[in-house]
Design a protein around this motif. Structure first.
Motif, PDB file in Angstrom:
ATOM      1  N   ALA A 288     -34.260  40.303 -48.353  1.00 31.70           N
ATOM      2  CA  ALA A 288     -34.659  39.437 -47.237  1.00 31.70           C
ATOM      3  C   ALA A 288     -34.833  37.991 -47.709  1.00 31.70           C
ATOM      4  O   ALA A 288     -34.327  37.057 -47.082  1.00 31.70           O
ATOM      5  CB  ALA A 288     -35.959  39.952 -46.612  1.00 31.70           C
ATOM      6  N   ALA A 289     -35.551  37.822 -48.833  1.00 29.18           N
ATOM      7  CA  ALA A 289     -35.759  36.470 -49.352  1.00 29.18           C
ATOM      8  C   ALA A 289     -34.442  35.833 -49.769  1.00 29.18           C
ATOM      9  O   ALA A 289     -34.176  34.659 -49.462  1.00 29.18           O
ATOM     10  CB  ALA A 289     -36.726  36.521 -50.533  1.00 29.18           C
ATOM     11  N   GLN A 290     -33.589  36.590 -50.462  1.00 19.77           N
ATOM     12  CA  GLN A 290     -32.290  36.055 -50.882  1.00 19.77           C
ATOM     13  C   GLN A 290     -31.416  35.721 -49.681  1.00 19.77           C
ATOM     14  O   GLN A 290     -30.737  34.684 -49.662  1.00 19.77           O
ATOM     15  CB  GLN A 290     -31.581  37.071 -51.772  1.00 19.77           C
ATOM     16  CG  GLN A 290     -32.220  37.282 -53.131  1.00 19.77           C
ATOM     17  CD  GLN A 290     -31.536  38.399 -53.920  1.00 19.77           C
ATOM     18  OE1 GLN A 290     -30.922  39.299 -53.334  1.00 19.77           O
ATOM     19  NE2 GLN A 290     -31.638  38.356 -55.232  1.00 19.77           N
ATOM     20  N   SER A 291     -31.421  36.582 -48.668  1.00 22.99           N
ATOM     21  CA  SER A 291     -30.592  36.358 -47.490  1.00 22.99           C
ATOM     22  C   SER A 291     -31.050  35.115 -46.737  1.00 22.99           C
ATOM     23  O   SER A 291     -30.222  34.308 -46.283  1.00 22.99           O
ATOM     24  CB  SER A 291     -30.647  37.581 -46.566  1.00 22.99           C
ATOM     25  OG  SER A 291     -30.128  38.727 -47.204  1.00 22.99           O
ATOM     26  N   GLY A 292     -32.354  34.963 -46.588  1.00 22.60           N
ATOM     27  CA  GLY A 292     -32.861  33.767 -45.925  1.00 22.60           C
ATOM     28  C   GLY A 292     -32.440  32.504 -46.648  1.00 22.60           C
ATOM     29  O   GLY A 292     -31.985  31.532 -46.029  1.00 22.60           O
TER      30      GLY A 292
END
Length: 412
Positions: A288-292
Motif C-alpha cells: 500500500a505504501a509503495q503503491s501510493g
C-alpha cells in the motif's frame, strides 16, 4: 584504453539508444515500464546480496542467509521487496491490455489464455534446461547436495510466477470489482489477510490448522494487483494515493512495533515466522505504501524517462523481464558451483557471517550480472512464441520440467 577503440562502441550505444527511443509509441506509459524495471531489478539484487552459501566437508554447497548473522540489516529487505510495485504495475498494464483485446473483438477467456501462455513459456524453458543439466553436472563430479541446493534456488522465484498467473487469470473479475468499488475493491483482500493473521498469531494460534496460513497466498499478493487494476480504470487518484502511502506506512510501523511482526520481508533460516511465504499483513501494508508513492511519483518519473539515455535500459530490462526472473539464480550458481571445488571464497562460498563477506559479495555482483547477460542471450528465446516447435518437443520439455520440479521439491 585507446579512445579510438572506444569510439565505435560509443557510437553503437548512442545509435541503439536513439533507435529504442524513436520506436517507442508516443502514448507509451514510460513510468509504468520504469516502475516494472525497478521492481524487476530489485529481485536479483536482493537475492544476490542476502543469499549466500556454506561449504560442507564434502565440498557441497548449502544455502545460507546474511540475515541469520546480521538481523539488524533486515530493514534493507524493505527496499528490495518490491513485489507490491510489480503487482501494481501488472494490474495497471493488464487492464489496459484486456480493454484493448475486448475492443478488437476478443474474449476474456482468450485474453487470459494468451497471458498464461506468455508466463508459462519461460518457466517451462528454465526447468527443462535444468532437468538436463542435473545429470550432466552430477557426471562432472558436482555433489548431489549442491545440485539440490541449486534446484531449490532456481525454483524459489518460480512460486511468484505461479501466484502471478493465478492473479492474472482473475483480471476480468478484478476489473468488475474496480468499476463497482473503485480503490475500495482492494479492501476486502486486506481484511482477509488481517483475519487470517489474527487467527494464526492470536491467542488460539496453537489450535489453528497448519494450512491456515495458505489462505493468505492469493489475497496477500492480489492486493497490489487490484490496486493496479483500479488505477488503470481511473478509479484511484492522488487523494487515494496519499491515503495508501500514509495508511500503509502507519500500518507497517504498527505491525512491527506493537504486534512484533518479523522485521525481515524475506524468510530467514531459523525464524519461526516469515512475512512472505505465505504473506503476512506486513506484505499488503508495504504494498500500500509503495503503491501510493508510485502513483504520486508517476508523472515525474514519466518526464524523467523522456530522456533517451535513461529510457533505453528500461526497455531492455522489460524485454527480458521473465528471463531475469527465471535465470538470475542460475547466473549466481554459474559462478559459485565452480568455486565450490576450491577453498571457501569470501563473498561466494564462505559462510556469510561477517560484514567483510558483504563487502566481498558486492564485488561479485558485476560478475553475476555479466553471467546473467550471457545466459539471457540464449534464454530469451523462451519468452518468444514457440512457433514451429513440434508438439513432441513441447511434450518432452513438459516432462523434463516436471522431473526437475520433483527433484527440487525433494520428491525425487
Amino acid at each position: 584504453m585507446d579512445t579510438a577503440l572506444l569510439a565505435p562502441l560509443r557510437d553503437a550505444a548512442r545509435k541503439t539508444v536513439r533507435t529504442l527511443d524513436n520506436r517507442t509509441p508516443a502514448d507509451r506509459d514510460r513510468a509504468i515500464d520504469g516502475l516494472r524495471a525497478l521492481a524487476l531489478l530489485a529481485v536479483p539484487t536482493g537475492h544476490w546480496l542476502i543469499g549466500g552459501f556454506t561449504l560442507d566437508t564434502d565440498g557441497a554447497l548449502h544455502n545460507a542467509s546474511l540475515l541469520t548473522s546480521f538481523g539488524r540489516l533486515s530493514p534493507a529487505s524493505w527496499v528490495f521487496q518490491m513485489l507490491g510495485i510489480f503487482f501494481l504495475v501488472g494490474g495497471y498494464a493488464s487492464v489496459l491490455s484486456y480493454r484493448r483485446a475486448l475492443a478488437r473483438g476478443g474474449s476474456a477467456g482468450g485474453w487470459v489464455r494468451g497471458r498464461l501462455v506468455r508466463l508459462g513459456r519461460p518457466v517451462l524453458g528454465v526447468t527443462a534446461v535444468w532437468a538436463v543439466l542435473l545429470p550432466l553436472l552430477h557426471g562432472l563430479g558436482v555433489p548431489e547436495a549442491t545440485l539440490r541446493t541449486g534446484a531449490t534456488l532456481v525454483i524459489q522465484p518460480l512460486w511468484f510466477v505461479g501466484v502471478y498467473a493465478g492473479v492474472t487469470a482473475l483480471t476480468p473479475y478484478c476489473v468488475r470489482a474496480a468499476r463497482w468499488m473503485g480503490a475500495w475493491a482492494a479492501a476486502p483482500l486486506l481484511a482477509v489477510v488481517a483475519v487470517v493473521d489474527s487467527l494464526r498469531y492470536g491467542p488460539f494460534a496453537d489450535a489453528m490448522p497448519s494450512w491456515l496460513s495458505l489462505l493468505n497466498l492469493l489475497p496477500g499478493w492480489m492486493f497490489g494487483y487490484q490496486l493496479g487494476v483500479s488505477w488503470g480504470e481511473r478509479r484511484l487518484g492522488r487523494r487515494a494515493a496519499w491515503v495508501l502511502l500514509l495508511g500503509g506506512a502507519a500500518l507497517f510501523a504498527a505491525l512491527l512495533v506493537f504486534f512484533h511482526y518479523p522485521t525481515s520481508m524475506v524468510g530467514v533460516p531459523g525464524q519461526d515466522r516469515t512475512n512472505s511465504h505465505p504473506p503476512s499483513l506486513l506484505v499488503p501494508a508495504l504494498a500500500a505504501a509503495q503503491s501510493g508513492a508510485a502513483i504520486l511519483l508517476h508523472d515525474r518519473l514519466a518526464r524523467i524517462l523522456r530522456r533517451p539515455g535513461l529510457w533505453a535500459p528500461v526497455v531492455i530490462i522489460n524485454l527480458s523481464a521473465m528471463t531475469i526472473l527465471c535465470w538470475h539464480q542460475t547466473a549466481m550458481l554459474a559462478v559459485a558451483v565452480p568455486a565450490s571445488f576450491l577453498e571457501p571464497v569470501a563473498g561466494l562460498t564462505a559462510a556469510p557471517v561477517t560484514l567483510g563477506w558483504l563487502a566481498a559479495r558486492l564485488a561479485w555482483l558485476p560478475l553475476f550480472a555479466a553471467a546473467l547477460v550471457l545466459i539471457s542471450r540464449t534464454a530469451r528465446r523462451f519468452e518468444a512464441p514457440w512457433t514451429g516447435v513440434p508438439r513432441a518437443r513441447r511434450a518432452l520439455a513438459a516432462v523434463l520440467a516436471a522431473c526437475f520440479a520433483l527433484f527440487a521439491l525433494g520428491l525425487a
